[in-house]
Write an enzyme that holds these catalytic residues in place. Structure first.
Site, PDB file in Angstrom:
ATOM      1  CB  CYS A  13      -0.927  -0.007   1.219  1.00  0.00           C
ATOM      2  SG  CYS A  13      -1.944   1.487   1.313  1.00  0.00           S
ATOM      3  CE  LYS A  40     -10.562  -4.473   3.209  1.00  0.00           C
ATOM      4  NZ  LYS A  40     -11.521  -3.693   2.445  1.00  0.00           N
ATOM      5  CD  GLU A  65      -8.847   8.604   4.183  1.00  0.00           C
ATOM      6  OE1 GLU A  65      -8.202   9.303   3.395  1.00  0.00           O
ATOM      7  OE2 GLU A  65      -9.398   7.546   3.849  1.00  0.00           O
ATOM      8  CB  SER A  66      -2.299   8.173   4.261  1.00  0.00           C
ATOM      9  OG  SER A  66      -2.798   8.820   3.109  1.00  0.00           O
TER      10      SER A  66
HETATM   11  N1  LIG Z   1      -7.539   7.845   1.111  1.00  0.00           N
HETATM   12  C1  LIG Z   1      -6.947   6.697   1.743  1.00  0.00           C
HETATM   13  C2  LIG Z   1      -6.651   5.655   0.708  1.00  0.00           C
HETATM   14  C3  LIG Z   1      -6.154   4.352   1.342  1.00  0.00           C
HETATM   15  C4  LIG Z   1      -6.346   3.171   0.410  1.00  0.00           C
HETATM   16  O1  LIG Z   1      -6.919   3.283  -0.694  1.00  0.00           O
HETATM   17  N2  LIG Z   1      -5.875   2.020   0.887  1.00  0.00           N
HETATM   18  C5  LIG Z   1      -6.089   0.797   0.107  1.00  0.00           C
HETATM   19  C6  LIG Z   1      -4.828  -0.044   0.073  1.00  0.00           C
HETATM   20  S1  LIG Z   1      -3.496   0.857  -0.643  1.00  0.00           S
HETATM   21  C7  LIG Z   1      -7.145  -0.035   0.783  1.00  0.00           C
HETATM   22  O2  LIG Z   1      -7.077  -0.273   1.967  1.00  0.00           O
HETATM   23  N3  LIG Z   1      -8.143  -0.465   0.009  1.00  0.00           N
HETATM   24  C8  LIG Z   1      -9.215  -1.258   0.549  1.00  0.00           C
HETATM   25  C9  LIG Z   1      -9.317  -2.611  -0.067  1.00  0.00           C
HETATM   26  O3  LIG Z   1      -8.430  -3.003  -0.846  1.00  0.00           O
HETATM   27  O4  LIG Z   1     -10.277  -3.289   0.249  1.00  0.00           O
HETATM   28  C10 LIG Z   1      -5.685   7.128   2.496  1.00  0.00           C
HETATM   29  O5  LIG Z   1      -5.062   8.102   2.076  1.00  0.00           O
HETATM   30  O6  LIG Z   1      -5.370   6.518   3.536  1.00  0.00           O
END
Ligand SMILES: N[C@@H](CCC(=O)N[C@@H](CS)C(=O)NCC(=O)O)C(=O)O
Length: 234
Positions: A13, A40, A65-66
């Site tokens: 990620c 998850k 949220e990052s």
């Molecule tokens: N806006 C979020 C985006 C985070 C994101 O998209 N993470 C992905 C992995 S890189 C995720 O967990 N997706 C959920 C999934 O794959 O079910 C942030 O900045 O933290």
């Protein structure tokens, strides 16, 4: 008081990497806890209403949220990774948003199911990186000598291209000399290098190869594959 920091992560990620880089730049010790995004765990879903990594556990509290995680780290630990001037700070936050839009287009690129969609995403990425080429002034980092949050955000996007470049030449980063120099400086930064494990390129290639996508069709077959890893990196 429990001051421990645990980063709930996925090994591919890019948003996790931003938070990890930020903590390393600030010299904050933390533990990393990788989860399988395809399965998850319940405890994760209870902590993460958006069901996405990263989540930072600060003691017994969770932040998701990052961008918010990085703001918290910026508010609580030095050295600062954003400028103090409010306007410059806001402009750099805008660029961090641009980096997020680039990550979304990268996900679109590697998920594109045909050549037309792939070219559409490649063209969008080219245009976004051209914007950065014209924005870059200082070196080696975005602000000059001091590594900052814009660097952390873009380093994770550039990392994809280290693997994409082994698959083909897609005309996305070529003839952008300032950007290429910046990319090389960022890759050499210790925090950036340590934000992923040594087998990251093999894991990403394996992840890309398993998709039903235009890009997957361009990856040469290799018999010695890496173990299957589920879940999406972006
Ligand atoms: N806006 C979020 C985006 C985070 C994101 O998209 N993470 C992905 C992995 S890189 C995720 O967990 N997706 C959920 C999934 O794959 O079910 C942030 O900045 O933290």
């Amino acid at each position: 008081m429990d001051n421990s920091l645990t980063l709930v992560s996925h090994e591919l990620c890019p948003y996790v990497q931003r938070a990890a880089i930020t903590m390393m730049e600030k010299g904050l010790p933390f533990e990393r806890l990788d989860i399988d995004l395809a399965h998850k765990p319940d405890w994760f879903l209870r902590l993460a209403p958006l069901a996405k990594t990263p989540v930072l556990l600060a003691g017994d509290r969770a932040i998701f949220e990052s961008a918010v995680i990085c703001e918290y780290l910026e508010d609580t630990a030095g050295p600062p990774l954003y400028p103090t001037d409010p306007l410059e700070r806001a402009q750099q936050r805008s660029l961090v948003e641009l980096a997020s839009a680039i990550l979304a287009n990268i996900a679109g690129l590697y998920s594109a199911t045909n050549g037309e969609l792939f070219t559409e995403k490649a063209t969008a990425l080219r245009s976004q990186f051209e914007t950065m080429e014209s924005t870059l002034e200082a070196q080696p980092y975005f602000n000059g000598e001091a590594f900052g949050m814009v660097d952390a955000a873009f380093a994770t996007a550039f990392r994809y291209f280290d693997v994409f470049d082994t698959i083909g030449e897609f005309g996305i980063l070529q003839q952008l000399p300032k950007l290429q120099r910046w990319r090389a400086w960022l890759a050499a930064r210790d925090s950036v290098a340590r934000a992923v494990t040594a087998d990251y390129p093999a894991l990403l290639l394996d992840f890309l190869r398993r998709r039903d996508s235009h890009l997957a069709g361009l990856i040469p077959y290799q018999s010695a594959g890496t173990p299957s890893k589920d879940g999406a990196p972006a």
